[in-house]
Scaffold this motif. Structure first.
Motif, mmCIF file in Angstrom:
data_model
loop_
_atom_site.group_PDB
_atom_site.id
_atom_site.type_symbol
_atom_site.label_atom_id
_atom_site.label_comp_id
_atom_site.label_asym_id
_atom_site.label_seq_id
_atom_site.Cartn_x
_atom_site.Cartn_y
_atom_site.Cartn_z
ATOM 1 N N LYS B 119 0.833 -1.178 -0.184
ATOM 2 C CA LYS B 119 0.158 -0.005 0.016
ATOM 3 C C LYS B 119 0.924 1.431 0.084
ATOM 4 O O LYS B 119 0.850 2.165 -0.820
ATOM 5 C CB LYS B 119 -0.837 -0.124 1.232
ATOM 6 C CG LYS B 119 -2.095 0.842 1.055
ATOM 7 C CD LYS B 119 -3.115 0.751 2.321
ATOM 8 C CE LYS B 119 -4.093 -0.359 2.141
ATOM 9 N NZ LYS B 119 -4.774 -1.015 3.363
ATOM 10 N N LYS B 120 1.898 1.410 0.896
ATOM 11 C CA LYS B 120 2.834 2.311 0.800
ATOM 12 C C LYS B 120 3.976 1.965 1.397
ATOM 13 O O LYS B 120 4.364 0.972 2.011
ATOM 14 C CB LYS B 120 2.304 3.425 1.840
ATOM 15 C CG LYS B 120 1.837 3.031 3.200
ATOM 16 C CD LYS B 120 1.180 4.118 3.831
ATOM 17 C CE LYS B 120 1.171 4.079 5.554
ATOM 18 N NZ LYS B 120 0.270 2.976 5.948
ATOM 19 N N CYS B 121 5.073 2.811 1.358
ATOM 20 C CA CYS B 121 6.660 2.631 1.726
ATOM 21 C C CYS B 121 6.440 2.680 3.215
ATOM 22 O O CYS B 121 5.811 3.707 3.853
ATOM 23 C CB CYS B 121 7.372 3.810 1.302
ATOM 24 S SG CYS B 121 8.947 3.991 2.099
ATOM 25 N N GLY B 125 6.018 6.573 3.936
ATOM 26 C CA GLY B 125 4.419 6.488 3.849
ATOM 27 C C GLY B 125 4.156 6.581 2.227
ATOM 28 O O GLY B 125 3.036 6.842 2.104
ATOM 29 N N SER B 126 4.987 6.958 1.404
ATOM 30 C CA SER B 126 4.717 7.446 0.161
ATOM 31 C C SER B 126 4.221 6.071 -0.721
ATOM 32 O O SER B 126 4.302 4.831 -0.317
ATOM 33 C CB SER B 126 5.902 7.627 -0.841
ATOM 34 O OG SER B 126 5.755 7.764 -1.972
ATOM 35 N N THR B 127 3.061 6.522 -1.638
ATOM 36 C CA THR B 127 2.420 5.256 -2.334
ATOM 37 C C THR B 127 3.080 5.004 -3.716
ATOM 38 O O THR B 127 2.733 4.105 -4.481
ATOM 39 C CB THR B 127 1.127 5.527 -2.670
ATOM 40 O OG1 THR B 127 0.710 6.941 -3.290
ATOM 41 C CG2 THR B 127 0.164 5.716 -1.235
ATOM 42 N N ASP B 128 4.070 5.640 -4.013
ATOM 43 C CA ASP B 128 4.922 5.813 -5.218
ATOM 44 C C ASP B 128 6.071 4.519 -5.052
ATOM 45 O O ASP B 128 7.321 5.083 -4.766
ATOM 46 C CB ASP B 128 5.482 7.014 -5.446
ATOM 47 C CG ASP B 128 5.968 7.058 -7.041
ATOM 48 O OD1 ASP B 128 5.914 6.007 -7.708
ATOM 49 O OD2 ASP B 128 6.854 8.123 -7.218
ATOM 50 N N THR B 129 5.672 3.480 -5.524
ATOM 51 C CA THR B 129 6.925 2.276 -4.961
ATOM 52 C C THR B 129 6.710 1.598 -6.376
ATOM 53 O O THR B 129 6.124 1.478 -7.153
ATOM 54 C CB THR B 129 6.425 1.461 -3.938
ATOM 55 O OG1 THR B 129 5.137 0.795 -4.055
ATOM 56 C CG2 THR B 129 6.304 2.522 -2.594
ATOM 57 N N CYS B 146 11.277 2.526 -2.966
ATOM 58 C CA CYS B 146 10.242 3.545 -2.751
ATOM 59 C C CYS B 146 10.745 4.682 -3.706
ATOM 60 O O CYS B 146 12.048 4.915 -3.726
ATOM 61 C CB CYS B 146 10.311 4.075 -1.445
ATOM 62 S SG CYS B 146 9.440 5.937 -0.959
ATOM 63 N N GLU B 148 10.039 7.961 -3.742
ATOM 64 C CA GLU B 148 9.880 9.007 -3.077
ATOM 65 C C GLU B 148 11.372 9.079 -2.173
ATOM 66 O O GLU B 148 12.269 9.850 -2.381
ATOM 67 C CB GLU B 148 8.902 9.154 -2.109
ATOM 68 C CG GLU B 148 8.464 10.690 -1.431
ATOM 69 C CD GLU B 148 8.090 11.374 -2.517
ATOM 70 O OE1 GLU B 148 7.219 11.143 -3.496
ATOM 71 O OE2 GLU B 148 8.493 12.610 -2.473
#
Ligand SMILES: [Zn+2]
Lengths: 251, 159
Positions: B119-121, B125-129, B146, B148
């Motif tokens: 869902k996230k890093c 917490g970034s969702t861009d993975t 990640c 980000e």
């Protein structure tokens, strides 16, 4: 698969042997993979194959012990104390690991076969066997995915990788027919339907990888009857050495 | 000397102290591998199911359960394995998933029946993975990075 009493044990041993021998072969990549991530990937796949082999040998041992009225067979005696002629794995899995392209191609061809076979066995009447098949199917799904990606990447890659993959397809193809040649412990009709689907999947992938599916090739066989290539003996000699030299040695 | 209580729920709670040797932050309860606890007089049988068939941690987990229950005063403990129904990450507890995330491993996250991704890093917490490898340090994990914070991280795959 067919007659419960006569073919169950040979069939389970056949499945287990395929797994163990391919795992032992793949394990030669441990520490030698082209990059760390892929070294880890092939060894994780190998671990899955060994895990499946263990479950299958334990199941075969249960059947054998029930038939003989003793407790002599174990997963270890079946893996370490049988001779070359008693192993019924297909020849394909015992071939030397070759280069990375050969290894991933073999894994792909075998994993697609295993996927279809396990899917069929998931509904098998022998309940422990179907439980193993359902468990293994999840793992094999990954193996197919991973090895397929590699076949595509190398087949449709540089001219050198393409050539190596084209050669690998030529080298291995004569060992694919045996997978679908029914031994007495197998159900020929089931194998035939699996063969049709396998061929379709393989053709799609090879085509996408710009590789050609060989036609009218003479097919090697013998593994299921215990007639192996010279490579299996060397492998067993190494794998079984400790138990042969020091019977019943444990960690 | 601890006095053992022959009650399945009590024993189940005790097993909270037994952890996965490869992901020590997770207890065997968090993992969802305890399938049954049977008590017959003073005999205790703990039924577990393997996560992955070749997982080298399974033998160690079985031994840990046995030795921990021995230390709790249960003298006759047997650990048996069942395969069916096959373990799935859906059996991992919500607490377990939170513990994983805090530990730095993205917990299993099913998107559709056949697809999943973190869902996230777990760090920023970034969702861009993006996926680096379907196979991480153990069979149950994949390796992600990640985009980000650029940190690589483990993702506990849906199974
Ligand atoms: Zn991040």
């Amino acid at each position: 698969m067919k007659n419960q009493s006569n073919s169950t044990v040979p069939f389970i041993l056949y499945l287990a042997d395929n797994n163990l021998i391919l795992a032992q072969r793949n394990s030669e990549w441990c520490g030698h993979g082209p990059v760390l991530e892929q070294d880890i990937a092939i060894t994780n796949i190998t671990l899955d194959l060994i895990g499946q082999a263990r479950m299958l040998y334990q199941l075969a041992a249960d059947h054998i012990n029930r038939q003989n009225g003793n407790q002599d067979a174990t997963e270890d005696t079946l893996a370490y104390l049988r001779n070359e002629r008693e192993f019924s794995n297909v020849l394909m899995v015992e071939l030397p690991k070759g280069h990375w392209g050969f290894t991933v191609l073999r894994q792909y061809l075998f994993s697609e076969f295993q996927y279809l076979l396990y899917r069929h066995l998931s509904a098998h009447a022998d309940e422990p066997l179907s439980a193993i098949a359902i468990k293994s199917l999840k793992e094999v799904t990954y193996h197919v995915q991973w090895s397929r990606e590699w076949v595509l990447r190398l087949g449709d890659g540089t001219s050198e990788s393409h050539q190596k993959m084209a050669d690998a397809v030529q080298d291995i193809w004569m060992y694919t027919g045996e997978l679908f040649q029914a031994a007495p412990f197998e159900d020929a009709a089931v194998l035939q339907s699996i063969h049709t689907e396998w061929k379709q999947r393989i053709s799609e992938t090879l085509e996408e990888a710009t590789l050609i599916v060989p036609e009218k090739v003479f097919m090697q066989q013998g593994g299921k009857q215990g007639i192996h290539t010279e490579h299996l003996g060397y492998m067993l000699a190494e794998m079984q050495y400790l138990q042969r030299m020091h019977p019943n040695a444990t960690w | 000397m601890v006095t053992p209580v022959y009650d399945t729920q009590h024993i189940h709670r005790l097993l909270e102290a037994v952890s996965d040797p490869e992901i020590p932050v997770l207890s065997v309860n968090d993992l969802g591998i305890i399938r049954d606890i049977q008590i017959n007089g003073h005999q205790v049988e703990v039924v577990i199911t393997p996560t992955y068939s070749g997982c080298p941690a399974m033998d160690m987990i079985a031994e840990s359960i046995q030795s921990y229950l021995h230390s709790c005063g249960y003298n006759e403990v047997k650990v048996t394995t069942v395969l069916s129904p096959a373990w799935t990450t859906d059996w991992m507890t919500e607490t377990g998933k939170r513990k994983l995330e805090t530990y730095g491993i993205a917990p299993p996250n099913r998107i559709t029946r056949d697809s999943d991704a973190p869902k996230k890093c777990p760090r920023c917490g970034s969702t861009d993975t993006r996926v680096i490898s379907q196979f991480g340090s153990t069979a149950c994990k994949a390796l992600y990075q990640c985009n980000e914070c650029m940190e690589p991280f483990d993702y506990f795959k849906c199974h």
